[in-house]
Structures are given as C-alpha cells and as structure tokens.
Design a protein around this motif. Sequence first.
Motif, PDB file in Angstrom:
ATOM      1  N   LEU A 117      -2.788  -0.328   0.212  1.00  0.00           N
ATOM      2  CA  LEU A 117      -3.385  -0.724   1.554  1.00  0.00           C
ATOM      3  C   LEU A 117      -3.423  -0.016   2.115  1.00  0.00           C
ATOM      4  O   LEU A 117      -4.563  -0.148   3.038  1.00  0.00           O
ATOM      5  CB  LEU A 117      -1.566  -0.734   2.009  1.00  0.00           C
ATOM      6  CG  LEU A 117      -1.422  -2.705   1.696  1.00  0.00           C
ATOM      7  CD1 LEU A 117      -0.356  -2.523   2.139  1.00  0.00           C
ATOM      8  CD2 LEU A 117      -2.670  -3.627   2.610  1.00  0.00           C
ATOM      9  N   GLY A 118      -3.136   1.582   1.626  1.00  0.00           N
ATOM     10  CA  GLY A 118      -3.182   2.519   3.239  1.00  0.00           C
ATOM     11  C   GLY A 118      -4.809   3.096   2.393  1.00  0.00           C
ATOM     12  O   GLY A 118      -5.164   3.265   3.104  1.00  0.00           O
ATOM     13  N   MET A 129      -2.986  -0.367  15.821  1.00  0.00           N
ATOM     14  CA  MET A 129      -2.836  -0.244  14.897  1.00  0.00           C
ATOM     15  C   MET A 129      -2.430  -0.007  14.131  1.00  0.00           C
ATOM     16  O   MET A 129      -2.046   0.642  12.910  1.00  0.00           O
ATOM     17  CB  MET A 129      -1.663   0.996  15.699  1.00  0.00           C
ATOM     18  CG  MET A 129      -1.494   1.671  17.169  1.00  0.00           C
ATOM     19  SD  MET A 129      -2.598   3.135  17.157  1.00  0.00           S
ATOM     20  CE  MET A 129      -4.402   2.307  18.124  1.00  0.00           C
ATOM     21  N   ARG A 130      -1.978  -1.081  13.393  1.00  0.00           N
ATOM     22  CA  ARG A 130      -1.607  -1.741  11.921  1.00  0.00           C
ATOM     23  C   ARG A 130      -2.602  -2.012  10.821  1.00  0.00           C
ATOM     24  O   ARG A 130      -2.209  -2.007   9.584  1.00  0.00           O
ATOM     25  CB  ARG A 130      -0.703  -3.245  12.632  1.00  0.00           C
ATOM     26  CG  ARG A 130       0.587  -3.119  12.816  1.00  0.00           C
ATOM     27  CD  ARG A 130       1.299  -3.950  12.461  1.00  0.00           C
ATOM     28  NE  ARG A 130       1.748  -4.469  11.276  1.00  0.00           N
ATOM     29  CZ  ARG A 130       1.238  -5.722  10.644  1.00  0.00           C
ATOM     30  NH1 ARG A 130       0.641  -6.865  11.404  1.00  0.00           N
ATOM     31  NH2 ARG A 130       1.553  -6.034   9.754  1.00  0.00           N
ATOM     32  N   GLN A 158      -8.162   7.036  18.423  1.00  0.00           N
ATOM     33  CA  GLN A 158      -7.736   6.541  17.452  1.00  0.00           C
ATOM     34  C   GLN A 158      -8.507   7.302  16.589  1.00  0.00           C
ATOM     35  O   GLN A 158      -8.012   7.683  15.061  1.00  0.00           O
ATOM     36  CB  GLN A 158      -9.501   5.169  17.948  1.00  0.00           C
ATOM     37  CG  GLN A 158      -9.718   3.876  16.697  1.00  0.00           C
ATOM     38  CD  GLN A 158      -9.057   3.610  16.246  1.00  0.00           C
ATOM     39  OE1 GLN A 158      -7.146   3.090  17.342  1.00  0.00           O
ATOM     40  NE2 GLN A 158      -8.968   2.792  15.256  1.00  0.00           N
ATOM     41  N   ARG A 182      -7.015   1.195   4.403  1.00  0.00           N
ATOM     42  CA  ARG A 182      -6.903   0.592   5.957  1.00  0.00           C
ATOM     43  C   ARG A 182      -8.184   2.313   5.708  1.00  0.00           C
ATOM     44  O   ARG A 182      -8.703   2.454   6.699  1.00  0.00           O
ATOM     45  CB  ARG A 182      -5.683   1.470   5.992  1.00  0.00           C
ATOM     46  CG  ARG A 182      -4.759   0.106   6.299  1.00  0.00           C
ATOM     47  CD  ARG A 182      -3.323   0.251   6.958  1.00  0.00           C
ATOM     48  NE  ARG A 182      -2.531  -0.921   6.623  1.00  0.00           N
ATOM     49  CZ  ARG A 182      -1.135  -1.387   6.615  1.00  0.00           C
ATOM     50  NH1 ARG A 182      -0.369  -0.028   5.538  1.00  0.00           N
ATOM     51  NH2 ARG A 182      -0.967  -2.215   6.133  1.00  0.00           N
ATOM     52  N   ARG A 183      -7.887   3.440   4.951  1.00  0.00           N
ATOM     53  CA  ARG A 183      -8.433   4.758   5.685  1.00  0.00           C
ATOM     54  C   ARG A 183     -10.262   3.953   5.553  1.00  0.00           C
ATOM     55  O   ARG A 183     -11.042   4.557   5.946  1.00  0.00           O
ATOM     56  CB  ARG A 183      -8.517   5.685   4.498  1.00  0.00           C
ATOM     57  CG  ARG A 183      -8.046   6.877   5.083  1.00  0.00           C
ATOM     58  CD  ARG A 183      -7.447   7.489   4.345  1.00  0.00           C
ATOM     59  NE  ARG A 183      -6.163   7.330   3.533  1.00  0.00           N
ATOM     60  CZ  ARG A 183      -4.916   7.034   4.353  1.00  0.00           C
ATOM     61  NH1 ARG A 183      -5.148   7.983   5.088  1.00  0.00           N
ATOM     62  NH2 ARG A 183      -3.983   6.914   3.500  1.00  0.00           N
ATOM     63  N   ILE A 239      -5.760   9.140  14.900  1.00  0.00           N
ATOM     64  CA  ILE A 239      -5.104   8.941  13.989  1.00  0.00           C
ATOM     65  C   ILE A 239      -5.907   8.396  12.765  1.00  0.00           C
ATOM     66  O   ILE A 239      -4.439   8.720  11.589  1.00  0.00           O
ATOM     67  CB  ILE A 239      -4.248   7.626  14.679  1.00  0.00           C
ATOM     68  CG1 ILE A 239      -3.536   7.376  15.180  1.00  0.00           C
ATOM     69  CG2 ILE A 239      -4.179   6.051  13.296  1.00  0.00           C
ATOM     70  CD1 ILE A 239      -3.421   5.989  16.143  1.00  0.00           C
ATOM     71  N   TYR A 240      -6.428   8.963  12.552  1.00  0.00           N
ATOM     72  CA  TYR A 240      -7.587   8.786  11.730  1.00  0.00           C
ATOM     73  C   TYR A 240      -7.401  10.530  11.095  1.00  0.00           C
ATOM     74  O   TYR A 240      -8.744  10.753  10.293  1.00  0.00           O
ATOM     75  CB  TYR A 240      -9.002   7.789  11.344  1.00  0.00           C
ATOM     76  CG  TYR A 240      -8.718   6.519  11.437  1.00  0.00           C
ATOM     77  CD1 TYR A 240      -8.549   5.877  10.295  1.00  0.00           C
ATOM     78  CD2 TYR A 240      -9.011   6.021  12.367  1.00  0.00           C
ATOM     79  CE1 TYR A 240      -8.868   4.553  10.242  1.00  0.00           C
ATOM     80  CE2 TYR A 240      -8.699   4.638  12.899  1.00  0.00           C
ATOM     81  CZ  TYR A 240      -8.597   3.684  11.425  1.00  0.00           C
ATOM     82  OH  TYR A 240      -8.972   2.518  11.124  1.00  0.00           O
ATOM     83  N   PRO A 245      -3.399   3.883   9.344  1.00  0.00           N
ATOM     84  CA  PRO A 245      -2.645   4.717   8.453  1.00  0.00           C
ATOM     85  C   PRO A 245      -1.622   5.310   9.095  1.00  0.00           C
ATOM     86  O   PRO A 245      -0.882   5.781   8.158  1.00  0.00           O
ATOM     87  CB  PRO A 245      -4.057   5.735   7.328  1.00  0.00           C
ATOM     88  CG  PRO A 245      -5.261   5.164   8.269  1.00  0.00           C
ATOM     89  CD  PRO A 245      -5.505   4.674   9.369  1.00  0.00           C
ATOM     90  N   VAL A 246      -1.880   4.968  10.303  1.00  0.00           N
ATOM     91  CA  VAL A 246      -0.854   5.084  11.728  1.00  0.00           C
ATOM     92  C   VAL A 246       0.670   5.305  11.176  1.00  0.00           C
ATOM     93  O   VAL A 246       0.540   3.679  10.431  1.00  0.00           O
ATOM     94  CB  VAL A 246      -0.978   5.259  12.541  1.00  0.00           C
ATOM     95  CG1 VAL A 246      -0.557   3.955  13.096  1.00  0.00           C
ATOM     96  CG2 VAL A 246       0.187   6.421  14.016  1.00  0.00           C
ATOM     97  N   THR A 298      -7.952  -7.781   6.204  1.00  0.00           N
ATOM     98  CA  THR A 298      -8.096  -6.349   6.943  1.00  0.00           C
ATOM     99  C   THR A 298      -6.510  -5.834   6.725  1.00  0.00           C
ATOM    100  O   THR A 298      -5.973  -4.796   7.474  1.00  0.00           O
ATOM    101  CB  THR A 298      -8.114  -6.615   8.320  1.00  0.00           C
ATOM    102  OG1 THR A 298      -7.238  -7.839   8.827  1.00  0.00           O
ATOM    103  CG2 THR A 298      -9.330  -6.847   8.710  1.00  0.00           C
ATOM    104  N   THR A 299      -5.527  -5.491   5.923  1.00  0.00           N
ATOM    105  CA  THR A 299      -4.351  -5.688   5.341  1.00  0.00           C
ATOM    106  C   THR A 299      -3.172  -6.620   6.721  1.00  0.00           C
ATOM    107  O   THR A 299      -2.179  -5.343   6.029  1.00  0.00           O
ATOM    108  CB  THR A 299      -4.066  -4.148   5.669  1.00  0.00           C
ATOM    109  OG1 THR A 299      -4.297  -3.042   6.854  1.00  0.00           O
ATOM    110  CG2 THR A 299      -5.090  -3.582   4.931  1.00  0.00           C
ATOM    111  N   LEU A 300      -3.965  -6.993   7.405  1.00  0.00           N
ATOM    112  CA  LEU A 300      -2.278  -7.365   8.362  1.00  0.00           C
ATOM    113  C   LEU A 300      -1.514  -8.604   8.020  1.00  0.00           C
ATOM    114  O   LEU A 300      -0.142  -8.581   8.170  1.00  0.00           O
ATOM    115  CB  LEU A 300      -3.286  -7.516   9.895  1.00  0.00           C
ATOM    116  CG  LEU A 300      -3.618  -7.105  10.731  1.00  0.00           C
ATOM    117  CD1 LEU A 300      -4.702  -7.875  11.371  1.00  0.00           C
ATOM    118  CD2 LEU A 300      -2.692  -6.658  11.414  1.00  0.00           C
ATOM    119  N   ARG A 353       4.284   3.408  10.952  1.00  0.00           N
ATOM    120  CA  ARG A 353       4.496   2.609  10.937  1.00  0.00           C
ATOM    121  C   ARG A 353       6.294   3.057  11.952  1.00  0.00           C
ATOM    122  O   ARG A 353       6.146   2.602  12.853  1.00  0.00           O
ATOM    123  CB  ARG A 353       5.338   1.183  10.796  1.00  0.00           C
ATOM    124  CG  ARG A 353       4.157   0.631   9.815  1.00  0.00           C
ATOM    125  CD  ARG A 353       2.886   1.118   9.879  1.00  0.00           C
ATOM    126  NE  ARG A 353       1.953  -0.107   9.092  1.00  0.00           N
ATOM    127  CZ  ARG A 353       0.220   0.455   9.327  1.00  0.00           C
ATOM    128  NH1 ARG A 353       0.446   1.299  10.302  1.00  0.00           N
ATOM    129  NH2 ARG A 353      -1.063  -1.234   9.223  1.00  0.00           N
TER     130      ARG A 353
END
Lengths: 346, 253
Positions: free
Chosen positions: A99-100, B93-94, A128, A103-104, A131-132, B97-98, A78-80, B100
Amino acid sequence: MDTLSQLPATTVATNGAVPQPQKGKALIKTQGLTRTFKSRKGTVEAVRGVDLEVRQGEIFGFLGPNGAGKTTTMRILTTLMPASGGTATVCGFDLRRDLGKVRRQIGYVSQSGGAEPAETGRENLLLQGRIYGMNSKEARQRAAELIARLDMDAFADRLVKTYSGGQKRRLDVALGIMHRPELLFLDEPTTGLDPQSRARIWDEVRALHAQGMTIFLTTHYMDEADGLCNRLAIIDHGQIVSQGSPETLKQEIAGDIISLGLDTQSDAVARVTGQLRDRPFVREIQPTAEGLQLYVSQGETVLPEVLRTLDADHIAIRTVTLARPTLDDVFLRRTGRSLRESNGNA
Amino acid sequence: MKVLRDSWLMFKSQFNVSRRNPVWLFIGMFQPICYLLLFAPLLKNLVGMPGFPRGGAYNIFTPGLMVMMAIFGVGFAGFGIIGRLRSGFIERMRVTPVSRLAMILGTLGVDICLFLVQLVLLVGVGLLLGFRPDPGGLALLALLLILSGMAMACFSYALALLFKDESGLAASINLVVLPLLLLSGTMLPLSFAPETLRNIAKANPFAYAVDASRALVAGNPGDSSVVKAFVILGVLAIITTFWATRSMRQAAM
C-alpha cells in the motif's frame, strides 16, 4: 505477441534484453476484482469481477451510470478500500501488500476534492508537497510553479472556502499532481462544472498527458469519455460490459444508424422491416417510438438505396436521419438502457 | 522521524484552521467560567460541613472545573474531524503516505493547546476569586490534565470517525459526558454521595483525576490518589490514541 505471452512473466520483467512493448507497461492491472458491502438488507455486490488493464501513457476513461461501481473500483485502486476478492497491481505494486509504495506513485482527485476550506490554496499545496517528502523550499517552488501554470495567482492566497467551483477544481487538480505522480486518478473531474471550467479541466488533463502522465478518470458524460480518453471501459452493475478505444467501441455498433420516421399507426413499420430485413448491408433493425432504426454499414452509400426501395413500395417516410454511433448507442446496445436514462433515474 | 515530521505538518495545518475560527476557544471557556462565578459561591456555605474536604471552596471547586473542561470542552473535539471528513480532507490524506498516527497526533496537539489556553484563563479567573493552589502541584496537575484531555479528545475522534456526522457524535458524546461529569465529584465532592454512587464512581477514570487534582492543588503530590490517577489516565490516553488511529486508518465516508 503469442510467443511473448508464452514467456514466463518474470523473464519479461527482469531481463533487460527483452524489448519493452511499444504500448507501455501496465500501470493498473486487475483480475476478478470484487467488492461487497454488508448492509442491514443483506450483501450488496458493488463490483463483480472487474478485469482492467491501463497502460502507461493512456488517458483511460471509466464510463458508467451512477451506482455502477465506478467510484468503488477507483477507491480500491487508490488504496482507500480493500477489495473483497481478486487481485490488483498499481504501478507494479500489489495492492494487498505494498500500500505504501502504491501511495507514493499515485495522485488522486476525489469528487469532493479535499482541500481544507479554512486554509489558502497555497497552504494546501505546501502541506501536500511536504507530506510527500519535499523540504519547504522544494514545496514552495513546486506550489508557485503550479499556481502559475493553472492560473491561480489571483486567488492562491485566499481561503479555499471563498473559491468558485471552477477555482476549487483547479486547486484540486494541482493538489493531485503536486508530487508529480506517475498515475493520476480523477473521480468525475468535471461533474457540476460550467462549460468553461470543464473545457479548462480537459485542457489540463491533455497537457498532463502530453507530459507523460497516465490518467485514469471516471465519468458519466459520454462526450468526456469520447473526446478525452484514448481507451475506456464501460461498467454497469459492477461489471465491465465493454473495453477498448472509443472508436473500436463505436465500431461494435455495426457502422452507422439510419433513423426513419414512419407512420407508426399504419403497417409501414412491418413493411419496411419486411423489405429490408434480408438486405446484406442491414445488420439490425430496432423499432423506436417514431419508426425504426437501421444499423447499417457505410450509411452514406446505402441510404439512397434504402430510400429507393421504400419509395418503390409506396411507403411514406416522414423523416430520415443518418448518424454515426455514439458511446450512448454502445451503452444502449450492451445494457439495454440509455446512459442518459440511467443517470436520470439514479 | 517520519511520525514526528508528519505530526508537525498536520499540527500546522490544523492550527491554521483553529486560529481562523477562535470562537471555539471561548465556547469551551463559557461553561467553566459560569460555574466558577455562579456556582462556586454556593459552596462557600458548605465548607466545614462534615464530609466536605478540607480547603477553601475555590481550592476544592477549581481543580474539579479543570477536569470538567477536559471532559466537556475537549469531548467535542471530534467536530473538527467531522468537518475534515465532510470536506474530503481526510480522504485526500488517506491516499497519501502520511502517517495515520500523525493525523491523530497533529490534531490532538492543537486541541490540547487550546485546552491549555483555556486552563490558564480559568486559573487566572480562579486566582482573582480566591483560588490558592500549590505551585508545584499545579504544574503536575497540568500534566495530569493533558493526559485526561488526550483520552477524551481521542475518544471523541474515534466516535467522530465512527458516526461521521455531527448529530451522531453529539448524541453519543452527550450520552457519555454527563454521567462522567456527575460521577466525577466535580460539582460536589463524592464524599457526600451514598455508597452505591461512590461504588459506581470507582469505574469512572475522571473521578480519580478529580481526587488527584484536589490533592495536587493542596500540595500533597505524594497522595495515593495522584499515582493512581496518572496510571489510569495515562493508560487510557494511550488506548484511545490507538483506537482513534485505527479508526483513521479505516475511515471511509
């Protein structure tokens, strides 16, 4: 299949004339994924070479005891967290480079959920959505849609800190799917929930799956993995010990299990073993605290024969049970430990 | 622009949180008001002593208190970040794509707004007691204080993301904040200090802010201390913002 796999990968991916395999494209593909943590005591290998493939349209379960590496693997996907080694693509994008883009495409519901407690459920959903990239009208519509669908009308405009565990979990799921992700990650989605709330989350997962969403979930509940997932991987000590559909995995446990309760003080155990060891239908005999477990094929057919044989030898049988193997038996067989015990110790 | 849009979204969310828990506004106010009411009168007798800067006691002490609010009040801004780490909000949030940087700027915006409200209240109380600032100087001072607040808030965010728990943050902030305050010349002018202390204070960016704040209130915007303070705190604000953003990028609970 063989000819297809011999084709260069690029041909398959770019040439529209090649028919897509029925199973759907791989949304997660990892090879030799590793993750080590450095601590004062030295390095800890949390994930040690995980190879996974999750295809579009699956509910994929990641089963293992606490501390097995489930959450770490999910955090990498999940890219964390970056992996220490190996490669991984998620939704067709490389986890190291894109990564970007990853995430989308993905949604993620962590164990803690992550809703802001000092905002209402609706405010959380709106943030939420925005943000998308939704505009505020789109976000409002989508939030209203999810609030209706997940039966959240009664509490959507209350502050999240007043929610019950089940209400909060519904909001968490709604947050995860707000932007209609292609792939949804659920980290232990029903841990700590009452049975009703669990059933409700399961129904929702099935509904999302029916709409075409691919779902990757971790769990340490066997019934959840068995009842909900099309395919699963069992992980222990950072490595995949088995992978396949619940049925295939259970078939690895040679058929059925006959448990015999015997007088363990006498020589009954040894005599039964002697009598049955060389029978063709017996795959394996394991002593237990109460007597013996026989792993046999077609338990219903062979059970009478087992009983006749032992009766002829005047061996007293106290109890007999015939059971289909569970995923716990799979886990026991693969790791030498019961999943229940492993969770209890963690 | 995506960073601005995301910052505005994060600002609104953080604003909802702060609006629903206004107690912080008053906790941050309590200390400076106490100093103004209970400590500033002691300074009155020092006015005119050799080494005491020219100007009334309140004109010397109030600007110092404003810088103190930037250090003390804003220094604990990181607690909000800890709360959001705990709830899993930051992790959620991480995965999105917000931006940072926007996650930092949105929160920073709210904390700076809170700080400005506190400043207005402090100046109001000061005016009642005899604080007579130069209006133009006061406006410039507000800008300088925003830079100071940014630097302190981002420093606090970065520490919050590093320690991830309240006790670690409180201990480390206290460790830093008290020497910063004592060596800033807020309480008593550094002109009273022995030379060694004055030399150490040269390493304290907030000492420059206090010097400049007194010059601005007195209506001397051309004073060399003003330019120095703007440059030092501006650079510091930028560095700490990047530090906090970098910590946000790597934050893992």
